[in-house]
Design an enzyme around this catalytic site. Structure first.
Site, short mmCIF file in Angstrom:
data_model
loop_
_atom_site.label_atom_id
_atom_site.label_comp_id
_atom_site.label_asym_id
_atom_site.label_seq_id
_atom_site.Cartn_x
_atom_site.Cartn_y
_atom_site.Cartn_z
N ASP A 120 4.27 49.43 54.41
CA ASP A 120 3.72 49.42 53.06
C ASP A 120 2.77 48.23 53.01
OD1 ASP A 120 3.23 48.86 50.36
OD2 ASP A 120 5.26 49.40 49.72
N TYR A 130 -7.23 52.41 38.25
CA TYR A 130 -7.74 52.73 39.60
C TYR A 130 -9.15 52.18 39.78
CZ TYR A 130 -9.46 55.68 43.46
OH TYR A 130 -10.02 56.13 44.63
N LYS A 158 -10.69 49.32 42.41
CA LYS A 158 -11.75 49.63 43.36
C LYS A 158 -12.98 48.74 43.14
CE LYS A 158 -9.79 52.71 45.89
NZ LYS A 158 -9.64 52.47 47.35
N1 LIG Z 1 -10.80 61.60 47.72
C1 LIG Z 1 -11.71 61.10 46.94
O1 LIG Z 1 -12.42 61.83 46.24
C2 LIG Z 1 -11.92 59.60 46.87
C3 LIG Z 1 -12.98 59.14 46.09
C4 LIG Z 1 -13.23 57.78 46.05
C5 LIG Z 1 -12.47 56.90 46.80
N2 LIG Z 1 -11.43 57.37 47.55
C6 LIG Z 1 -10.70 56.39 48.33
O2 LIG Z 1 -10.72 56.78 49.70
C7 LIG Z 1 -9.53 56.31 50.38
C8 LIG Z 1 -8.86 57.45 51.09
O3 LIG Z 1 -8.50 58.42 50.13
P1 LIG Z 1 -8.02 59.89 50.49
O4 LIG Z 1 -8.72 60.78 49.53
O5 LIG Z 1 -8.12 60.13 51.95
O6 LIG Z 1 -6.50 59.77 50.00
P2 LIG Z 1 -5.11 60.23 50.61
O7 LIG Z 1 -4.13 60.18 49.48
O8 LIG Z 1 -5.29 61.50 51.35
O9 LIG Z 1 -4.81 59.03 51.62
C9 LIG Z 1 -4.32 57.78 51.20
C10 LIG Z 1 -3.29 57.33 52.21
O10 LIG Z 1 -2.81 56.02 51.83
C11 LIG Z 1 -1.42 56.00 52.09
N3 LIG Z 1 -0.77 54.96 51.29
C12 LIG Z 1 -0.56 54.98 49.94
N4 LIG Z 1 0.09 53.86 49.57
C13 LIG Z 1 0.29 53.12 50.69
C14 LIG Z 1 0.91 51.86 50.94
N5 LIG Z 1 1.47 51.14 49.95
N6 LIG Z 1 0.92 51.40 52.21
C15 LIG Z 1 0.38 52.11 53.22
N7 LIG Z 1 -0.22 53.32 53.04
C16 LIG Z 1 -0.25 53.81 51.79
C17 LIG Z 1 -0.95 57.39 51.72
O11 LIG Z 1 0.32 57.70 52.28
C18 LIG Z 1 -2.09 58.26 52.26
O12 LIG Z 1 -1.85 58.65 53.60
C19 LIG Z 1 -8.69 55.64 49.28
O13 LIG Z 1 -8.94 54.26 49.30
C20 LIG Z 1 -9.23 56.26 48.00
O14 LIG Z 1 -9.00 55.45 46.87
C21 LIG Z 1 -11.13 58.70 47.59
#
Ligand SMILES: NC(=O)c1ccc[n+]([C@@H]2O[C@H](COP(=O)([O-])OP(=O)(O)OC[C@H]3O[C@@H](n4cnc5c(N)ncnc54)[C@H](O)[C@@H]3O)[C@@H](O)[C@H]2O)c1
Length: 255
Positions: free
Chosen positions: A65, A158, A162
């Protein structure tokens, strides 16, 4: 793009096979890096690492974590002994959160800040000595379009986390540039991953997301691979004179 063959990269939140972290890990591995797939979800991290190894790459899974300093320290030690010092760090782990502003609790605000922002601080501080010793490092932090523009009202917690990620990256870049370490931000728009699908399916979206996409100069969802390509550039040998930058990968939306 030139990539060093023997760099070791740690990618947080890389244990979701359809997420961005996993796409980044796969891309790094294809370029010859050894990759540590860190996630709070052990099974997912193992699955992603195993798929990279099966494809001929070098990868291990580490469970932690990112908000737990002890777990992060132990994970970094495992990476060092298995793959060597960490030269590339991608702070990607995050939790999303749609919550009506009037219903937002202290607990949800705090946990979001803790995972999305403090987690990046803890992991960065833990691996930084490796980069300082090498006189070379690449830190890529994942923000979000909502962190740049304020996003939607019901994601203020959120979006604030960010936005903080961008400021954190600026501070790192200023402090570490003379040591051969760059720090940059990739800021995704609307990317087709489980996180985005959860948001679309559960919620909260006031209009059909396909209507939102029509207003984008590139009118489609982004892919995890679109993000991995941008991260790979910042992480590359070629990007050594590029630091303190925010690169939006968002189909041209609002940029
Ligand atoms: N998907 C989108 O549209 C989008 C848009 C803007 C930004 N983001 C950012 O991109 C990044 C990746 O997002 P994604 O869409 O692949 O999300 P996702 O939910 O598929 O992946 C996030 C991962 O982080 C892990 N995680 C969560 N809490 C954790 C912790 N405390 N310790 C360790 N791991 C932890 C989860 O288990 C998951 O595998 C993130 O930072 C997200 O905020 C995503």
């Amino acid at each position: 793009m030139a990539m060093a063959a023997k760099r070791t990269a740690l990618i947080t939140g890389a244990g979701d096979p359809a997420g961005m972290g996993a796409a980044i890990a796969r891309r790094f591995a294809r370029s010859g890096m050894s990759v540590a797939v860190l996630d709070i979800v052990e099974e997912g991290a193992k699955e992603v690492a195993a798929s990279i190894t099966a494809a001929g790459g070098s990868a291990i899974a580490v469970t932690a974590d990112v908000t737990d300093r002890k777990q992060v320290t132990e994970a970094a030690e495992r990476v060092r002994s298995a793959l060597g010092p960490i030269g590339v760090l991608v702070n990607n782990a995050a939790i999303e959160g749609w919550c009506k502003f009037e219903d937002l609790t202290d607990e949800l605000w705090d946990r979001t800040m803790e995972v999305n922002l403090k987690g990046a601080f803890i992991v960065t501080q833990t691996v930084l000595p490796d980069m300082e010793a090498a006189g070379w490092g690449r830190i890529v932090n994942i923000s979000a379009l909502g962190g740049q523009m304020g996003g939607v009202f019901d994601m203020s917690h959120y979006n604030s986390s960010k936005g903080g990620m961008i400021s954190f990256t600026h501070s790192l870049a200023i402090g570490l540039g003379a040591k051969g370490i760059t720090a940059n931000t990739v800021s995704p728009g609307f990317i087709d991953t489980p996180m985005a699908r959860r948001a679309i399916e559960t919620s909260a979206f006031p209009v059909d997301h396909r209507e939102i996409l029509k207003s984008y100069p590139i009118p489609r969802l982004g892919s995890a691979e679109d993000i991995a390509a941008a991260v790979a550039f910042f992480a590359s040998e070629d990007a050594g004179y590029i630091t303190n930058q925010v690169l939006g990968v968002n189909g041209g939306c609002y940029n």
